[in-house]
Write a protein that holds these residues in place. Structure first.
Motif, PDB file in Angstrom:
ATOM      1  N   LEU A 700       0.837  -1.195   0.000  1.00  0.00           N
ATOM      2  CA  LEU A 700       0.000   0.000   0.000  1.00  0.00           C
ATOM      3  C   LEU A 700       0.874   1.248   0.000  1.00  0.00           C
ATOM      4  CD1 LEU A 700      -1.521  -2.294   1.957  1.00  0.00           C
ATOM      5  CD2 LEU A 700      -3.182  -0.457   2.166  1.00  0.00           C
ATOM      6  N   PHE A 702       0.387   5.489   0.712  1.00  0.00           N
ATOM      7  CA  PHE A 702      -0.520   6.455   1.336  1.00  0.00           C
ATOM      8  C   PHE A 702      -0.156   7.852   0.830  1.00  0.00           C
ATOM      9  CE2 PHE A 702       0.077   2.933   4.357  1.00  0.00           C
ATOM     10  CZ  PHE A 702      -1.229   2.455   4.390  1.00  0.00           C
ATOM     11  N   ALA A 708      -5.652   5.215   0.311  1.00  0.00           N
ATOM     12  CA  ALA A 708      -4.634   4.177   0.196  1.00  0.00           C
ATOM     13  C   ALA A 708      -4.686   3.584  -1.199  1.00  0.00           C
ATOM     14  CB  ALA A 708      -4.848   3.078   1.245  1.00  0.00           C
TER      15      ALA A 708
END
Length: 751
Positions: A700, A702, A708
């Protein structure tokens, strides 16, 4: 307004007209270049590339295709290629290329169906019996492959075809023995990072249904039925290899002995991590693998030796084709060498290439040519299509293709040079200087450097993609390695193996020890030099496709007009390599380990015992050269799990015990767990066992604007034999007994 637009249109039209002659010249140059390539029969080489593309398409599919559909498509395209052969050249070329793509696709599907075997669904302990196929000794303990005859107590009552196990004690059994044991097995590990190495896929094609460790003593038992003849033969070879490797290791000792044993027998389990890191940083790790270079040298030694031996007889030399006889005997010697070194995937491909080149001598064709390399590619596509995705195939074939391209260029340059000398009777000083420089590059001391530079350039993109690492000093390390292998390793391997049964091999290994100490000393100098190892971040997924096409265009085409297509392809690939997305959080498919990006920008590992391989994958993909033990700072762990702070300041909790859910679900922004998260968990983002079953490993990012960005190892609705669709896709409340089994399984996996 209309007049302004008209003026703008006239200006654009004028520019187009001014560019038209240049475009016409470019099109004419490309047509002429392709016509020349056709005369040289180079388009044939791209059919092998089309077969590779078909294999790549097969492994990119989310679902397993029907065999009937695959072979139906192949039959249709092949028929259309036959129909259009005489009258429609362009249509014929198109349908032939599509037929090669369909052949590669169908080969992958057929290979998958042939090797299908059960895989243990989860961690479990069972009683196994079976024949030991292969045994790899280690300084402490051993690793072995067991062909399973019976299995009891494994989850789902699965009986795998083969399993790979480790044992801590000195083994009291050998390859070929029928044994019984208690073992803890787990499924082969999935990729730890989306786009990373997937051991589960390789294990599927090796018919490995589980990996683990032997518990307690391994008992040798009388077999219920005799072992197959092939198993007995290869087991006997493995016993000889182990005895020889152990003798070399004991005579020389330490890492030098481990390197020598790997060079001679292909057994690498004696190597320490320090030795592996040293030769890897120096860019010469291939010295401990039975590579194509060694296979070619062995075949060359056999060929030259047999030919000179036969030429000693005047009757044979003048009346019989001793060159062909020597080639046939060299083929036999190469096969025996491959068997004696374990006949692994990498050596098998090198053997195929060597046999094709020697067979070309038998039929009076050039032995070193791109067509022979293309035939070797067709062989791999037909019989081992899964090898296309491996680093061994990519590196070996790219290097060989580059070396053959250099060989072809050298031949063409020499021909042009001789032609000019015949035309120009008194060349000028500049011409003499240029000819001398060219001669030094083609025949003098610069020739190995030119060949090494070309081979290194061809393999650099694959090295960076597969290992996230480049060795700038490989131009120094590779010629030295070649010298060591030529003068020490290969002659010692052949002579020492011949004298070993008579016990006269000791001095041979002492001579080899001198070469090993020399190469490790030089490797130490190279590895300690500034910038000896350059870490490379993970590429964008499509970048390697363009980089591979750039390499192919540079080595397969002979005309410079078409070779120039490598430049835009390489630029696109480099842009993709530079624009790799990266990650701020990576979670293993099992959920018991993760990597997070700290506010400092470095990665830190979450988990009480994060797997060494997964940790290495995460750090390498982030161009982080630290060892796993060095990436534990900034993390707090206890018996219930670990907690760390993300780059944006939020907390991430890895929960390994259910008692920690109450606190971590209330405080952490992200909860990662190998267990089933409770329904009432209030964390904004939960990555638990149920979710990971659908996604596999995840990474992931951010972004600053929030949210996300997910990347998953499993595709949407992916269902492949090595990555089956999970049976339960809906998150249900776990029963108490399920919770207990989850924690028990997790505790067992952490032992």
């Amino acid at each position: 307004m209309s007049e302004a637009r008209a003026a703008e249109h006239r200006e654009l039209g004028g520019r187009a007209l001014s560019l038209a002659p240049w475009l016409d010249r470019l099109a004419a140059a490309l047509r002429d270049a392709y016509a020349e390539e056709t005369e040289l029969r180079r388009p044939f080489l791209w059919r092998a590339v089309a077969g590779i593309a078909g294999v790549v398409f097969y492994f990119s599919a989310n679902r397993e295709p029907s065999l009937a559909l695959c072979f139906g498509a192949l039959a249709v395209f092949a028929l259309l290629a036959v129909v259009t052969r005489r009258r429609h050249a362009r249509a014929h070329a198109l349908f032939l290329a599509l037929a090669c793509v369909a052949a590669g696709f169908g080969s992958g599907a057929w290979r998958t169906a042939r090797v299908a075997a059960p895989v243990v669904p989860r961690i479990g302990v069972g009683e196994l019996t079976g024949f030991v196929e292969e045994l790899d000794l280690r300084p402490t303990g051993a690793r072995f492959v067991l062909r399973v005859a019976s299995a009891e107590g494994l989850p789902g009552d699965v009986v795998p075809a083969r399993v790979r196990l480790t044992t801590r004690g000195t083994p009291r059994f050998a390859a070929g023995d029928f044994v019984g044991l208690k073992a803890r097995l787990m499924p082969p590990a999935r990729a730890a990072l989306p786009g990373g190495y997937d051991f589960a896929r390789d294990a599927y094609f090796a018919r490995l249904g589980g990996v683990g460790s032997a518990l307690g003593r391994v008992e040798t038992l009388p077999p219920p039925d005799p072992a197959p003849a092939s198993l007995r033969f290869f087991a006997a070879v493995d016993r000889v290899r182990n005895d020889l490797a152990l003798r070399i290791y004991k005579i020389i000792g330490d890492d030098a002995g481990a390197i020598a044993a790997a060079m001679v027998t292909g057994k690498r389990d004696f190597l320490s991590e320090h030795a592996k890191d040293l030769i890897r940083r120096a860019g010469i790790f291939h010295i401990v693998t039975i590579s194509g270079m060694q296979m070619t040298l062995v075949a060359g030694i056999f060929f030259v030796g047999f030919r000179r031996l036969l030429a000693a007889s005047q009757t044979l030399a003048l009346n019989y084709p001793i060159k062909k006889w020597a080639a046939a005997l060299a083929m036999v010697g190469a096969v025996l060498y491959d068997i004696g070194t374990g006949s692994r995937v990498g050596t098998e491909r090198a053997l195929v290439m060597t046999l094709i080149m020697l067979a070309a001598v038998l039929v009076d064709r050039p032995s070193l040519s791109m067509r022979n390399l293309a035939l070797a590619v067709f062989f791999v596509v037909a019989f081992e299509p899964e090898a296309i995705l491996g680093a061994s195939f990519q590196l070996s074939f790219a290097a060989v293709a580059a070396l053959i391209a250099v060989y072809e260029w050298r031949g063409a340059a020499l021909a042009r040079s001789h032609a000019k000398r015949r035309i120009i009777s008194t060349p000028g000083r500049f011409s003499e200087w240029r000819e001398a420089l060219l001669d030094r590059l083609l025949h003098g001391p610069g020739a190995p450097l030119v060949a090494t530079l070309c081979a290194t350039s061809a393999t650099a993109s694959f090295m960076a993609y597969d290992f996230h690492e480049l060795s700038p000093y490989v131009l120094i390390g590779n010629p030295l390695t070649l010298a060591i292998i030529e003068f020490f390793a290969v002659p010692c391997a052949l002579l020492g193996a011949t004298l070993y049964p008579f016990g006269l091999d000791g001095l041979i290994w002492r001579w080899l020890e001198m070469g090993i100490h020399l190469v490790t000393w030089l490797a130490g100098l190279i590895a300690s030099a500034p910038g000896a190892s350059l870490q490379v971040k993970a590429f964008a997924p499509w970048a390697i496709v363009f980089l591979a096409l750039a390499v192919l265009s540079a080595v397969l085409w002979r005309t410079w007009a078409l070779r120039a297509s490598a430049i835009p392809l390489a630029l696109i690939g480099l842009i993709g390599a530079k624009s790799g997305a990266g990650f701020d959080l990576a979670v293993a498919a099992t959920g018991d380990a993760a990597a997070i990006r700290l506010p400092s920008g470095e990665l830190a590992l979450l988990g009480k015992k994060p797997g060494a391989f997964a940790a290495e994958q995460w750090l390498r993909a982030d161009a982080d050269g630290r060892a796993a033990v060095e990436a534990r700072g900034g993390i707090a762990c206890d018996d219930y799990g670990c907690v760390g702070r993300l780059v944006d300041g939020r907390f991430v909790a890895l929960v390994s015990a259910r008692a920690a859910f109450l606190e971590d679900c209330a405080r952490a922004a992200i909860v990662v767990t190998p267990l089933r998260a409770p329904e009432g968990c209030a964390a904004p983002l939960i990555i638990d066992r149920i979710r990971l079953a659908d996604t596999g490993a995840v990474s992931l990012r951010f972004p600053k604007e929030g949210g996300a960005l997910w990347t998953t190892a499993r595709g949407v609705d992916e269902d492949r034999p090595w990555s089956p669709r999970p049976q339960q896709t809906v998150k249900l409340a776990a029963a108490p007994e399920d919770e207990e089994s989850d924690e028990a399984e997790l505790a067992e996996s952490m032992e």
